[in-house]
Motif scaffolding. Structure first.
Motif, short mmCIF file in Angstrom:
data_model
loop_
_atom_site.label_atom_id
_atom_site.label_comp_id
_atom_site.label_asym_id
_atom_site.label_seq_id
_atom_site.Cartn_x
_atom_site.Cartn_y
_atom_site.Cartn_z
N SER A 1 0.85 -1.19 0.00
CA SER A 1 0.00 0.00 0.00
C SER A 1 0.89 1.23 0.00
CB SER A 1 -0.91 0.01 1.24
OG SER A 1 -0.16 0.21 2.42
N GLY A 2 0.30 2.35 -0.41
CA GLY A 2 1.06 3.60 -0.46
C GLY A 2 2.09 3.60 -1.57
N VAL A 3 3.13 4.39 -1.37
CA VAL A 3 4.14 4.55 -2.41
C VAL A 3 5.25 3.52 -2.22
CG1 VAL A 3 3.66 7.01 -2.61
CG2 VAL A 3 5.47 6.24 -1.07
N GLU A 4 5.92 3.22 -3.32
CA GLU A 4 7.06 2.30 -3.25
C GLU A 4 8.23 3.00 -2.57
OE1 GLU A 4 9.88 -0.25 -6.34
OE2 GLU A 4 7.95 0.60 -7.01
N PRO A 5 8.91 2.31 -1.64
CA PRO A 5 10.02 2.98 -0.95
C PRO A 5 11.17 3.25 -1.90
CG PRO A 5 9.96 0.64 -0.41
CD PRO A 5 8.70 0.93 -1.18
N PRO A 6 11.93 4.32 -1.68
CA PRO A 6 13.11 4.58 -2.49
C PRO A 6 14.17 3.52 -2.23
CG PRO A 6 13.05 6.07 -0.62
CD PRO A 6 11.76 5.32 -0.60
N GLU A 7 15.23 3.54 -3.02
CA GLU A 7 16.29 2.53 -2.85
C GLU A 7 16.83 2.56 -1.42
OE1 GLU A 7 20.58 1.12 -4.73
OE2 GLU A 7 19.65 2.99 -5.39
N PHE A 8 17.00 3.76 -0.88
CA PHE A 8 17.45 3.90 0.51
C PHE A 8 16.52 4.84 1.25
CE2 PHE A 8 21.34 2.45 -1.54
CZ PHE A 8 21.81 1.51 -0.62
N VAL A 9 15.90 4.31 2.31
CA VAL A 9 15.08 5.12 3.21
C VAL A 9 15.98 5.59 4.34
CG1 VAL A 9 13.12 5.13 4.79
CG2 VAL A 9 13.01 3.81 2.66
N THR A 10 16.03 6.89 4.60
CA THR A 10 16.87 7.42 5.67
C THR A 10 16.11 7.35 6.99
OG1 THR A 10 18.03 8.91 4.16
CG2 THR A 10 18.19 9.39 6.50
N VAL A 11 16.70 6.62 7.95
CA VAL A 11 16.10 6.49 9.27
C VAL A 11 17.07 7.02 10.32
CG1 VAL A 11 14.85 4.43 8.51
CG2 VAL A 11 17.03 4.16 9.72
N LYS A 12 16.55 7.21 11.53
CA LYS A 12 17.39 7.63 12.66
C LYS A 12 17.32 6.58 13.76
CE LYS A 12 15.20 11.42 13.43
NZ LYS A 12 14.74 12.65 14.13
N GLU A 13 18.49 6.30 14.34
CA GLU A 13 18.55 5.44 15.51
C GLU A 13 19.51 6.08 16.50
OE1 GLU A 13 18.98 0.82 15.71
OE2 GLU A 13 20.98 1.67 16.01
N ASN A 14 19.00 6.48 17.65
CA ASN A 14 19.82 7.16 18.66
C ASN A 14 20.59 8.34 18.07
OD1 ASN A 14 19.01 5.31 20.66
ND2 ASN A 14 20.59 3.87 20.02
N ILE B 1 21.70 8.78 15.06
CA ILE B 1 22.56 8.46 13.92
C ILE B 1 21.68 8.10 12.73
CG2 ILE B 1 24.27 6.84 13.02
CD1 ILE B 1 25.45 6.62 15.78
N ALA B 2 22.03 8.62 11.56
CA ALA B 2 21.24 8.38 10.35
C ALA B 2 21.76 7.14 9.61
CB ALA B 2 21.29 9.60 9.43
N TYR B 3 20.84 6.38 9.05
CA TYR B 3 21.17 5.19 8.25
C TYR B 3 20.33 5.18 6.98
CZ TYR B 3 23.13 3.34 12.64
OH TYR B 3 23.84 3.16 13.79
N GLY B 4 20.94 4.78 5.90
CA GLY B 4 20.18 4.50 4.69
C GLY B 4 19.81 3.03 4.67
N VAL B 5 18.52 2.73 4.73
CA VAL B 5 18.05 1.35 4.82
C VAL B 5 17.45 0.91 3.50
CG1 VAL B 5 16.46 -0.22 5.99
CG2 VAL B 5 17.61 1.56 7.29
N ASN B 6 17.94 -0.20 2.98
CA ASN B 6 17.41 -0.78 1.75
C ASN B 6 16.31 -1.77 2.14
OD1 ASN B 6 16.98 -2.36 -0.60
ND2 ASN B 6 18.95 -1.70 -1.40
N ILE B 7 15.07 -1.29 2.17
CA ILE B 7 13.95 -2.13 2.62
C ILE B 7 13.72 -3.30 1.67
CG2 ILE B 7 11.48 -2.18 3.09
CD1 ILE B 7 11.65 0.70 3.99
N ALA B 8 13.84 -3.04 0.39
CA ALA B 8 13.49 -4.05 -0.60
C ALA B 8 14.53 -5.16 -0.72
CB ALA B 8 13.28 -3.40 -1.97
#
Length: 395
Positions: free
Chosen positions: A174-187, A189-196
């Protein structure tokens, strides 16, 4: 309602609220339930024990959901369970420094076979049982209503689906397809996450607390991060003032992602190098080159997927940790982990004791690690406690 009658003596685990009924515990089945149907489970006298989801081709024939006879397993029941799981993460939902964590953890959240992880504005789901597959539309709708994500992505590509008679399911739900890297934060610190295409559902959020705990020991030290994946331990060590960090992973995608994450956090001016290499081979190469480190992190994949593989896995863990111990300076620290549920903390300590003996080292256990609060362990389901780790002083 279909009825599963248990063999004499097999009701004990159900009465103790364990959520699994194995096929060998079943005496008889009234009716012909299809995979995913809700069934009533009774003792040998026909007295009610629980409701659960049936699967005739799985070794776990019934995954139990409810022990109250007056309950009704309908759409509202499923929605309420999902609401309860999300409510249990309220502290994380309001944490401005972290926007990636586990929303639903299968049996631990009373939803056997459903895993949902939040990655900033996206949700990644894994549906691993036929019963959850039946209510997939309800699950997706409730997640959409509660969290309003930009998109929900399906990572139900685990081999375990075949044990439930399910085919691989993968893609945007549902919704939009995620980009190649979704930028997330953990404590922070930023990470590019490849969900697919990333491992599992995209990111190992179960090490969130441990990354900070280990990094607290990194200042001024020469650090080696093995099985670094996208760089969780590496980034935390660099941010916490490590003298240098060396990262090793066999995956080209992992090393590429690690480098992007270092740049994303403006840490690329700090002393860091990486190796795309088999970790065991690279450890031997470090030893040949007489390299030494002050802090080594070992976060390997699951070596023991079941108890039948425990002996082989124990040997693999012992050899890996033995090699790492030999690379540490006197008094150096080893942060070592196992994500194998079949390896309990006592067994893990014994493995490390054997590794130390073979390495000619003395080891002190100075800190113990586990999984964070968004990966709860249900009292009646100890199998959910899979992640354990130890900080060892090696001399």
């Amino acid at each position: 309602m279909f009825t599963i009658r248990l063999k004499k003596g097999k009701e004990k685990a159900v009465m103790q609220l364990h959520p699994w009924v194995f096929s060998g515990a079943i005496a008889s089945i009234k009716g012909k339930p299809a995979n995913g149907d809700i069934v009533t489970v009774t003792d040998t006298q026909g007295e009610f024990l629980a409701y659960g989801m049936f699967n005739g081709q799985s070794r776990v024939a019934v995954r139990l959901l409810e022990w109250m006879p007056e309950a009704t397993i309908d759409e509202n029941w499923w929605r309420n369970r999902i609401k309860q799981a999300i409510a249990g993460r309220s502290a994380l939902l309001n944490d401005g420094d972290t926007d990636t964590y586990r929303l639903i953890f299968s049996e631990a959240d009373y939803l056997p076979g459903l895993i949902a992880d939040k990655y900033a504005d996206f949700i990644s789901v894994q549906i691993l049982t036929s019963g959850i597959e039946r209510v997939r539309p309800v699950v997706l709708d409730e997640l959409q209503q509660l969290l309003k994500p930009a998109g929900i992505f399906d990572r139900s590509d685990a081999s375990s689906r075949s044990h439930e008679g399910l085919e691989v399911s993968y893609g945007t739900l549902s919704g939009v397809e995620p980009p190649e890297f979704v930028t997330v934060k953990e404590n922070g610190i930023a990470y590019g996450v490849n969900i697919a295409d990333g491992q599992k559902s995209g990111f190992y959020c179960d090490q969130r607390d441990n990354r900070m705990l280990v990094a607290a020991h990194a200042k001024g030290k020469r650090v080696l991060d093995c099985f670094c994946y996208s760089g969780g331990f590496t980034l935390n060590a660099l941010r916490n003032g490590a003298a240098s960090v060396t990262s090793v992973d066999s995956s080209a995608l992992a090393i590429e992602t690690l480098r992007k994450n270092i740049a994303l956090n403006n840490l690329d001016h700090l002393p860091h190098d990486d190796f795309q290499s088999d970790v065991n081979k690279q450890l031997r190469k470090f030893r040949e080159d007489e390299d030494k480190f002050d802090l080594i992190v070992l976060d390997p994949p699951k070596y023991a997927p079941s108890r039948s593989s425990l002996d082989k896995a124990s040997r693999a863990y012992k050899d890996l940790n033995r090699q790492a111990m030999k690379l540490l300076n006197h008094g150096g620290l080893l942060a070592t982990f196992s994500c194998s549920g079949a390896v309990d903390i006592g067994t893990f300590k014994q493995i490390l004791a054997w590794a130390a003996l073979d390495a000619g080292k003395e080891v002190q256990f100075i800190q113990q690690f586990s999984q964070p609060g968004d990966h709860p362990v249900r009292a009646s389901f100890p199998e959910g406690e899979y992640l354990k780790g130890l900080l060892c002083r090696v001399s």
